[in-house]
Design a protein around this motif. Structure first.
Motif, PDB file in Angstrom:
ATOM      1  N   SER A 107       0.820  -1.212   0.000  1.00 17.47           N
ATOM      2  CA  SER A 107       0.000   0.000   0.000  1.00 17.47           C
ATOM      3  C   SER A 107       0.853   1.261   0.000  1.00 17.47           C
ATOM      4  N   THR A 146      -6.741   1.304   7.588  1.00 13.51           N
ATOM      5  CA  THR A 146      -7.264   0.983   6.258  1.00 13.51           C
ATOM      6  C   THR A 146      -6.248   1.330   5.173  1.00 13.51           C
ATOM      7  N   GLN A 151      -8.460  -0.317  -0.916  1.00 11.21           N
ATOM      8  CA  GLN A 151      -9.925  -0.307  -0.779  1.00 11.21           C
ATOM      9  C   GLN A 151     -10.551   0.206  -2.082  1.00 11.21           C
ATOM     10  N   TRP A 157     -13.681  -4.618   0.452  1.00 11.45           N
ATOM     11  CA  TRP A 157     -12.806  -4.056   1.474  1.00 11.45           C
ATOM     12  C   TRP A 157     -11.929  -5.053   2.207  1.00 11.45           C
ATOM     13  N   ALA A 160      -8.044  -4.462   2.104  1.00 12.13           N
ATOM     14  CA  ALA A 160      -7.661  -3.144   2.633  1.00 12.13           C
ATOM     15  C   ALA A 160      -7.772  -3.046   4.148  1.00 12.13           C
TER      16      ALA A 160
END
Ligand code: MG
Length: 259
Positions: A107, A146, A151, A157, A160
């Motif tokens: 991420s 998150t 996401q 979801w 994430a």
């Protein structure tokens, strides 16, 4: 009454906060939550500095609510939902107060979300609204960490929301809080990022418990994350995130690199 789980010399124990310190008790945290303070069998006194605080419970699941603050819906220019939107974080996401959130290499944007967490005290299934709060052991703070980019990319979801360490929980359970009117805030490195009140919830705690219990069995120790107020944003490696809920306390976690 503030109840916590802690570890000392490798052994997991339960305690109650009294006069700024902590007294070990002989009950499990969920047993203690159902008992008056005077009935708890006491053991040794410890200062909070000499113990390692553990997550207050080890739930079978964390049931989370999507958009649940009026002020957050206004911020996003979204209509108010007519039913709660639910998702689940696995139990492997949970860490305790002062444990580290690991920033995953997958991420580029990991966000904080300050939330009030409800700890279920006994099994709940098909619960009526007027009985719902009877199933609560207490309340604690939660950071619904998150991976925002994932996401949006995935369209649903699970990835994430589910990285290990993405659910800081604690530091303890407060058994006597009114969940319908408490200030809730998030600070990152001391700067206020979210600042609201649980009275702005679209679906209050009793509605969430009843609604969820008509879908799935809530087991003793399960956790409901009740949604986040406006102001969500990113955290970076080295940051310190603090969820502060009035009447409960401060949940503090540092973000560290996956390396
Ligand atoms: Mg959330």
């Amino acid at each position: 009454m503030k109840l916590l789980r802690f570890k000392k010399e490798g052994v997991e124990k339960t305690g109650v906060i009294i006069n700024g310190g902590m007294v070990e008790i002989r009950h499990s945290i969920l047993e203690a939550a159902q008992s008056p303070l005077d009935d708890l069998k006491r053991k040794d006194f410890h200062s909070l500095e000499e113990i390692k605080i553990l997550p207050p419970v080890q739930p079978s699941k964390v049931v989370c609510v999507g958009l649940n603050y009026r002020d957050h819906a206004e911020e996003l220019n979204m209509d108010l939902p007519d039913e709660p939107v639910l998702f689940i974080k696995p139990s492997t996401t949970i860490i305790g107060h002062r444990d580290s959130i690991i920033y995953p290499y997958h991420s580029q944007q990991v966000d904080y979300e300050a939330e009030l967490a409800v700890v279920i005290g006994r099994e709940a299934r098909f619960v009526d609204l007027e009985d719902a709060l009877d199933f609560v052991a207490g309340y604690t703070a939660l950071n619904d960490v998150t991976a925002r980019d994932l996401q949006q990319k995935d369209g649903q979801w699970t990835r994430a929301k589910s990285f290990d360490t993405f659910c800081p929980l604690g530091p303890w359970i407060e058994t006597d809080t009114d969940p319908s009117n408490q200030k809730i805030s998030m600070k990152v490195n001391g700067a206020v990022k979210q600042n609201s009140n649980t009275k702005n919830m679209i679906f209050p705690v009793e509605e969430l418990i009843s609604f969820i219990s008509h879908i799935m069995t809530l087991k003793a120790g399960d956790v409901i994350a009740t949604g986040t107020p406006p102001g969500v944003g990113p955290m970076h490696v080295g940051d310190v995130a603090e969820v502060n809920i009035e009447g409960i306390g401060i949940l503090q976690n540092k973000i560290i690199s996956h390396k």
